[in-house]
Design a protein around this motif. Structure first.
Motif, mmCIF file in Angstrom:
data_model
loop_
_atom_site.group_PDB
_atom_site.id
_atom_site.type_symbol
_atom_site.label_atom_id
_atom_site.label_comp_id
_atom_site.label_asym_id
_atom_site.label_seq_id
_atom_site.Cartn_x
_atom_site.Cartn_y
_atom_site.Cartn_z
ATOM 1 N N ALA A 197 0.761 -1.038 0.008
ATOM 2 C CA ALA A 197 0.091 0.021 0.098
ATOM 3 C C ALA A 197 0.754 1.264 0.158
ATOM 4 N N LEU A 198 2.033 1.238 0.884
ATOM 5 C CA LEU A 198 2.958 2.353 0.690
ATOM 6 C C LEU A 198 3.570 2.648 -0.602
ATOM 7 N N ALA A 199 3.908 1.631 -1.299
ATOM 8 C CA ALA A 199 4.518 1.750 -2.457
ATOM 9 C C ALA A 199 3.533 2.363 -3.471
ATOM 10 N N LEU A 200 2.249 1.906 -3.409
ATOM 11 C CA LEU A 200 1.146 2.387 -4.131
ATOM 12 C C LEU A 200 1.201 3.863 -4.223
ATOM 13 N N ALA A 201 1.017 3.988 -2.530
ATOM 14 C CA ALA A 201 0.900 5.552 -2.282
ATOM 15 C C ALA A 201 2.092 6.309 -2.743
ATOM 16 N N GLU A 202 3.156 5.939 -2.848
ATOM 17 C CA GLU A 202 4.456 6.629 -3.451
ATOM 18 C C GLU A 202 4.292 6.684 -4.856
ATOM 19 N N GLU A 203 4.141 5.649 -5.445
ATOM 20 C CA GLU A 203 4.095 5.738 -7.051
ATOM 21 C C GLU A 203 2.924 6.470 -7.604
ATOM 22 N N GLY A 204 1.795 6.469 -7.048
ATOM 23 C CA GLY A 204 0.593 7.137 -7.443
ATOM 24 C C GLY A 204 0.782 8.671 -7.057
ATOM 25 N N THR A 205 1.563 9.039 -6.030
ATOM 26 C CA THR A 205 1.796 10.380 -5.736
ATOM 27 C C THR A 205 2.901 11.031 -6.476
ATOM 28 N N ARG A 206 4.007 10.255 -6.703
ATOM 29 C CA ARG A 206 5.052 10.699 -7.597
ATOM 30 C C ARG A 206 4.850 10.680 -9.203
ATOM 31 N N LEU A 207 3.650 10.770 -9.597
ATOM 32 C CA LEU A 207 3.346 10.408 -11.024
ATOM 33 C C LEU A 207 4.171 11.379 -12.060
ATOM 34 N N ALA A 208 4.544 12.575 -11.518
ATOM 35 C CA ALA A 208 5.456 13.547 -12.460
ATOM 36 C C ALA A 208 6.840 12.799 -12.400
ATOM 37 N N ASP A 209 7.315 12.457 -11.306
ATOM 38 C CA ASP A 209 8.822 11.855 -11.347
ATOM 39 C C ASP A 209 8.960 10.521 -11.769
ATOM 40 N N ALA A 210 7.887 9.753 -11.717
ATOM 41 C CA ALA A 210 7.887 8.072 -12.253
ATOM 42 C C ALA A 210 7.453 8.095 -13.599
ATOM 43 N N HIS A 211 8.475 7.832 -14.710
ATOM 44 C CA HIS A 211 7.913 7.908 -16.013
ATOM 45 C C HIS A 211 6.838 6.679 -16.373
ATOM 46 N N GLY B 11 4.761 5.442 -13.861
ATOM 47 C CA GLY B 11 3.364 5.677 -12.884
ATOM 48 C C GLY B 11 3.620 4.462 -11.798
ATOM 49 N N VAL B 12 2.637 3.689 -11.681
ATOM 50 C CA VAL B 12 2.588 2.604 -10.843
ATOM 51 C C VAL B 12 3.210 1.330 -11.546
ATOM 52 N N SER B 13 4.203 0.896 -10.777
ATOM 53 C CA SER B 13 4.992 -0.282 -11.519
ATOM 54 C C SER B 13 4.074 -1.641 -11.582
ATOM 55 N N ASP B 14 4.319 -2.457 -12.526
ATOM 56 C CA ASP B 14 3.747 -3.820 -12.489
ATOM 57 C C ASP B 14 3.913 -4.512 -11.387
ATOM 58 N N GLY B 15 5.208 -4.321 -10.651
ATOM 59 C CA GLY B 15 5.550 -5.143 -9.476
ATOM 60 C C GLY B 15 4.668 -4.487 -8.405
ATOM 61 N N THR B 16 4.603 -3.291 -8.383
ATOM 62 C CA THR B 16 3.845 -2.756 -7.133
ATOM 63 C C THR B 16 2.479 -3.235 -7.174
ATOM 64 N N TRP B 17 1.803 -3.211 -8.439
ATOM 65 C CA TRP B 17 0.727 -3.487 -8.595
ATOM 66 C C TRP B 17 0.206 -5.029 -8.459
ATOM 67 N N ALA B 18 1.134 -5.793 -8.666
ATOM 68 C CA ALA B 18 1.197 -7.249 -8.267
ATOM 69 C C ALA B 18 1.192 -7.517 -6.768
ATOM 70 N N GLN B 19 1.870 -6.800 -5.990
ATOM 71 C CA GLN B 19 1.948 -6.714 -4.622
ATOM 72 C C GLN B 19 0.536 -6.349 -3.913
ATOM 73 N N VAL B 20 -0.099 -5.418 -4.573
ATOM 74 C CA VAL B 20 -1.369 -4.897 -4.062
ATOM 75 C C VAL B 20 -2.300 -5.802 -4.361
ATOM 76 N N ARG B 21 -2.412 -6.443 -5.598
ATOM 77 C CA ARG B 21 -3.329 -7.613 -5.939
ATOM 78 C C ARG B 21 -2.990 -8.957 -4.908
ATOM 79 N N LYS B 22 -1.855 -9.021 -4.544
ATOM 80 C CA LYS B 22 -1.437 -10.373 -3.805
ATOM 81 C C LYS B 22 -2.069 -9.982 -2.285
ATOM 82 N N HIS B 23 -2.132 -8.827 -1.744
ATOM 83 C CA HIS B 23 -2.452 -8.588 -0.423
ATOM 84 C C HIS B 23 -3.895 -7.874 -0.300
ATOM 85 N N TYR B 24 -4.777 -7.560 -1.411
ATOM 86 C CA TYR B 24 -5.941 -6.929 -1.012
ATOM 87 C C TYR B 24 -6.926 -7.525 -1.967
ATOM 88 N N ASP B 25 -8.129 -7.331 -1.650
ATOM 89 C CA ASP B 25 -9.391 -7.709 -2.533
ATOM 90 C C ASP B 25 -9.901 -6.717 -3.257
#
Length: 157
Positions: free
Chosen positions: A90-104, A106-120
Motif C-alpha cells: 500500500a505504501l509503494a502504491l501511495a508513493e508511485e501514485g503520488t510521484r506520477l510526475a517523477d516516475a515515468h 507511474g505505478v509499476s507492474d511489480g507494485t500492482w502485483a503486490q497490491v493484488r496479492k494482499h488486497y481484495d
C-alpha cells in the motif's frame, strides 16, 4: 503562517468540500483497514509537503493506537522492519501514485502485483481512491497555505 483562503467559509468551496468529504467517508467505511489508510495518507502528505495533512494524519494515527515508531518510520518505510508486506504494498502504491510526475511509468507492474496479492477488489478500489483523494487534499492544503500544528483528533467529527 496564515492561510491564504478558507475554502469552507466560501459558499461554493463548502459545497464542493461536502462532496469531497462524502467520498472520503465512503473510503473510511470501506473494508480497507484503517491503519493502512492512515499510513497511506501520511506518506502521500509527507511527499507533497502538506503541513496540515501531515499534522492531521500523524495525530489521527496516534489517536487510533498507531505506535510512535511506525509513525516516525513511515517516511523511511522501505528501510525499516516494522511494516507488513501488505502495508508495504500500500505504501509503494501511495508513493508511485503520488510521484506520477517523477516516475515515468507511474505505478509499476511489480507494485500492482503486490497490491493484488494482499488486497481484495473492494480494498483495492478504496486504496486507489484513497491515493487520489489524499493527493487532491494535499494540493488544496498547499495551494491555500493551510499550516500544520492546530489539528486535534476528531475535530472534523
Amino acid at each position: 503562517m496564515e492561510p491564504r483562503f478558507d475554502l469552507m467559509t466560501n459558499e461554493l468551496g463548502a459545497k464542493i468540500g461536502k462532496r469531497f468529504s462524502n467520498v472520503s467517508l465512503a473510503i473510511l467505511q470501506s473494508p480497507l483497514p484503517r491503519d493502512v489508510q492512515d499510513l497511506v495518507m501520511l506518506r502521500a502528505s509527507q511527499i507533497n509537503g502538506c503541513g496540515f495533512c501531515v499534522d492531521y494524519h500523524t495525530k489521527d494515527a496516534a489517536h487510533a493506537g498507531e505506535t510512535p515508531v511506525r509513525i516516525n518510520l513511515v517516511a523511511a518505510w522501505r528501510h525499516s522492519t516494522v511494516f507488513t508486506e501488505a502495508e508495504r504494498a500500500a505504501l509503494a502504491l501511495a508513493e508511485e501514485g503520488t510521484r506520477l510526475a517523477d516516475a515515468h511509468e507511474g505505478v509499476s507492474d511489480g507494485t500492482w502485483a503486490q497490491v493484488r496479492k494482499h488486497y481484495d477488489d473492494d480494498q483495492i478500489a478504496a486504496l486507489v481512491y484513497l491515493v487520489a483523494m489524499i493527493n487532491a487534499a494535499n494540493r488544496l492544503g498547499v495551494i491555500v497555505n493551510n499550516p500544520g500544528g492546530s489539528y486535534e483528533p476528531g475535530m472534523f467529527g
